[in-house]
Design a protein around this motif. Structure first.
Motif, PDB file in Angstrom:
ATOM      1  N   GLU A   1       0.913  -1.229  -0.130  1.00  0.00           N
ATOM      2  CA  GLU A   1       0.053   0.026  -0.062  1.00  0.00           C
ATOM      3  C   GLU A   1       0.983   1.303  -0.045  1.00  0.00           C
ATOM      4  N   PHE A   2       2.121   1.243   0.576  1.00  0.00           N
ATOM      5  CA  PHE A   2       2.917   2.467   0.884  1.00  0.00           C
ATOM      6  C   PHE A   2       4.124   2.298  -0.040  1.00  0.00           C
ATOM      7  N   VAL A   3       4.210   1.680  -1.056  1.00  0.00           N
ATOM      8  CA  VAL A   3       5.564   1.507  -1.931  1.00  0.00           C
ATOM      9  C   VAL A   3       5.518   2.792  -2.552  1.00  0.00           C
ATOM     10  N   SER A   4       7.003   2.746  -2.476  1.00  0.00           N
ATOM     11  CA  SER A   4       7.472   4.092  -3.315  1.00  0.00           C
ATOM     12  C   SER A   4       7.872   3.903  -4.845  1.00  0.00           C
ATOM     13  N   GLU A   5       8.001   4.813  -5.568  1.00  0.00           N
ATOM     14  CA  GLU A   5       8.398   4.560  -6.952  1.00  0.00           C
ATOM     15  C   GLU A   5       9.837   3.854  -7.094  1.00  0.00           C
ATOM     16  N   ILE A   6      10.930   4.471  -6.150  1.00  0.00           N
ATOM     17  CA  ILE A   6      12.059   3.788  -6.329  1.00  0.00           C
ATOM     18  C   ILE A   6      11.967   2.181  -6.248  1.00  0.00           C
ATOM     19  N   SER A   7      11.028   1.880  -4.961  1.00  0.00           N
ATOM     20  CA  SER A   7      11.041   0.464  -4.913  1.00  0.00           C
ATOM     21  C   SER A   7      10.432  -0.297  -6.036  1.00  0.00           C
ATOM     22  N   ILE A   8       9.226   0.319  -6.673  1.00  0.00           N
ATOM     23  CA  ILE A   8       8.776  -0.168  -7.839  1.00  0.00           C
ATOM     24  C   ILE A   8       9.676  -0.401  -8.981  1.00  0.00           C
ATOM     25  N   ALA A   9      10.371   0.484  -9.213  1.00  0.00           N
ATOM     26  CA  ALA A   9      11.278   0.454 -10.497  1.00  0.00           C
ATOM     27  C   ALA A   9      12.276  -0.645 -10.006  1.00  0.00           C
TER      28      ALA A   9
ATOM     29  N   ARG B   1       1.532  -0.603 -12.887  1.00  0.00           N
ATOM     30  CA  ARG B   1       1.117  -0.898 -14.486  1.00  0.00           C
ATOM     31  C   ARG B   1       2.365  -0.133 -15.134  1.00  0.00           C
ATOM     32  N   HIS B   2       2.561   1.187 -14.967  1.00  0.00           N
ATOM     33  CA  HIS B   2       3.662   1.824 -15.847  1.00  0.00           C
ATOM     34  C   HIS B   2       4.790   1.098 -15.810  1.00  0.00           C
ATOM     35  N   TYR B   3       5.245   0.639 -14.802  1.00  0.00           N
ATOM     36  CA  TYR B   3       6.606  -0.023 -14.529  1.00  0.00           C
ATOM     37  C   TYR B   3       6.564  -1.478 -15.198  1.00  0.00           C
TER      38      TYR B   3
ATOM     39  N   ALA C   1      10.762  -4.030 -10.955  1.00  0.00           N
ATOM     40  CA  ALA C   1      10.414  -4.237 -12.467  1.00  0.00           C
ATOM     41  C   ALA C   1      11.676  -4.624 -12.797  1.00  0.00           C
ATOM     42  N   GLN C   2      12.791  -4.329 -12.414  1.00  0.00           N
ATOM     43  CA  GLN C   2      14.121  -4.505 -12.842  1.00  0.00           C
ATOM     44  C   GLN C   2      14.368  -6.113 -12.468  1.00  0.00           C
ATOM     45  N   ALA C   3      14.074  -6.382 -11.276  1.00  0.00           N
ATOM     46  CA  ALA C   3      14.511  -7.803 -10.797  1.00  0.00           C
ATOM     47  C   ALA C   3      13.202  -8.622 -11.300  1.00  0.00           C
ATOM     48  N   LYS C   4      12.269  -8.435 -11.724  1.00  0.00           N
ATOM     49  CA  LYS C   4      11.086  -9.099 -12.117  1.00  0.00           C
ATOM     50  C   LYS C   4      10.256  -9.752 -10.777  1.00  0.00           C
TER      51      LYS C   4
END
Ligand code: NIG
Ligand code: FE
Length: 408
Positions: free
Chosen positions: A271-279, A310-312, A282-285
């Motif tokens: 719920e509180f995840v940041s964009e840095i973590s999402i990126a 979705r974006h990432y 995505a990189q690590a699948k």
């Protein structure tokens, strides 16, 4: 001399939800699917069936336009536990928060007391109906976490019960060690000491017994810090075990970024995840496992950042999180419905979230999750007109037949 049939079984005139992509292109209408030695040997449109003189299969079944999907997967549960927490539910409804209850000695540690007191037989008897409820809806692969023992003996008891469920029902259980779930009473005010004990004794012993498929933790202000989880992940990695994490459920601890750093299978809640973590995910699948049941029971208002996931292009899975505190839910169909209504996922995303992406969250994508040549014929034939029916109407389970062969 007659040539033997190519395949064991051939389903004709079926509609296939292959789950190869997130749109209607993953559907093949008026299709056929062939099984040989428990695996998918061929699939495609009826018109593309190879024209050979010999019979194609030993058994040919007319599916009469029913829909075939992969079996459903519940990739995050804590369904083996002692006791219940109905009183806490009543307290929560009066306005007490999850953190307040945990700080007052309730929450996870109260289930730990009940689980330590329960025998293996009692835990099994309590878990069986939960599993049965999931199975009734088409679930055949279930991840079950420990984490209500918090000592080697009780964690072992829990993991053994989780695996034993496989001899009672035709299901596959992935057992996850969640020793870093809460600090047990013996280590009160000594989380560091508990993590030492977990890394030096509990985890290596249980791993050596072959009871663990993956390692999880709870990274949160009311649980363990990033550095403490890092030590658990280092130990897991040295034992060759994949990792996942309860991350960013109540606050941003950058746990999802940490689990991605270890090429983890999944980061869950978010719920509180940041964009840095999402990126990083995505990189690590690393799969984002979203748990709308916990969001609902805790009356959360902060939604996970679906648009950014979705974006990432981070794969999204959904699961029940079945547990006595934050998500006493044994219905994956309810969760699928919540995925649409509460989290605003599309029905196509929801279908992927309990098949392909759930398989990936468990590291089982080689064999499960999609209808693809070479994968196991772990599929369901549904008497429905469209897959959206799987998440649309609640309380009535569409008629279906499960083809499930764990042996081959
Ligand atoms: O996934 N967040 C931590 N663990 C569980 C809750 C367990 C419990 O409250 O008993 C969860 O929500
Ligand atoms: Fe959980």
């Amino acid at each position: 001399m007659r040539t033997p049939p190519l395949w064991d079984t051939l389903y004709c005139h079926a509609n296939l939800a292959t789950m190869m992509s997130s749109d209607d292109e993953s559907f093949i209408l008026n299709a056929a699917i062939a099984i040989k030695d428990g695996r998918i040997a061929w699939l495609g449109a009826m018109d593309d069936l190879p024209k050979t003189p010999q019979p194609l299969a030993t058994t040919i079944i007319d599916a009469q336009q029913q829909w075939i999907t992969p079996v459903l997967i519940d990739c995050h549960t804590h369904l083996v536990y002692g006791g219940h927490r109905a009183e806490e539910f009543a307290m929560k409804m009066q306005g007490c928060s999850y953190s307040d209850i945990a700080k007052a000695g309730g929450g996870i540690v109260s289930t730990v007391r009940a689980t330590r007191a329960a025998s293996e037989e009692e835990l099994l008897a309590a878990a069986l109906p939960r599993v049965k409820a999931l199975m009734n809806e088409g679930v055949r692969i279930i991840e079950i976490k420990s984490g209500y023992g918090l000592d080697a003996a009780t964690e072992k008891k829990l993991l053994r019960v989780a695996k034993q469920l496989q001899s009672h029902y035709p299901i596959q259980v992935q057992a996850t060690f969640l020793g870093a779930h809460a600090v047990p009473a013996e280590f009160a005010n000594d989380a560091e000491g508990y993590i030492d004990h977990l890394c030096q004794h509990m985890l290596p012993i249980l791993a050596a017994e072959g009871l663990i498929d993956a390692v999880d933790g709870f990274c949160e202000t009311i649980a363990f810090s990033r550095d403490q989880i890092k030590r658990v992940f280092d130990t897991a990695t040295s034992l060759g075990l994949p990792v996942k994490l309860h991350a960013e459920q109540l606050s941003d601890q950058q746990g999802a970024e940490l689990v991605a750093h270890y090429q983890g299978l999944s980061a869950d809640h978010l719920e509180f995840v940041s964009e840095i973590s999402i990126a990083a995910m995505a990189q690590a699948k690393t799969v984002a496992v979203l748990l709308p049941g916990a969001y609902y029971y805790l009356r959360e208002t902060q939604l996970p950042p679906i648009a950014m996931l979705r974006h990432y292009q981070v794969p999204i899975a959904l699961a029940t999180d079945c547990n006595p505190g934050t998500s006493p839910i044994c219905s994956l169909r309810l969760i699928m419905n919540m995925g649409c209504v509460l989290f605003k996922l599309t029905p196509a995303e929801v279908l992927l979230s309990v098949t392909k992406h759930a398989a990936q969250a468990l590291g089982l994508q080689q064999d499960y999750g999609t209808l693809e040549v070479g994968k196991k014929a772990a599929m369901i034939v549904w008497k429905i007109k469209h897959p959206v029916e799987l998440m649309y109407e609640l309380g009535v389970i569409p008629e279906h037949t499960v083809l499930w062969d764990t042996q081959s």
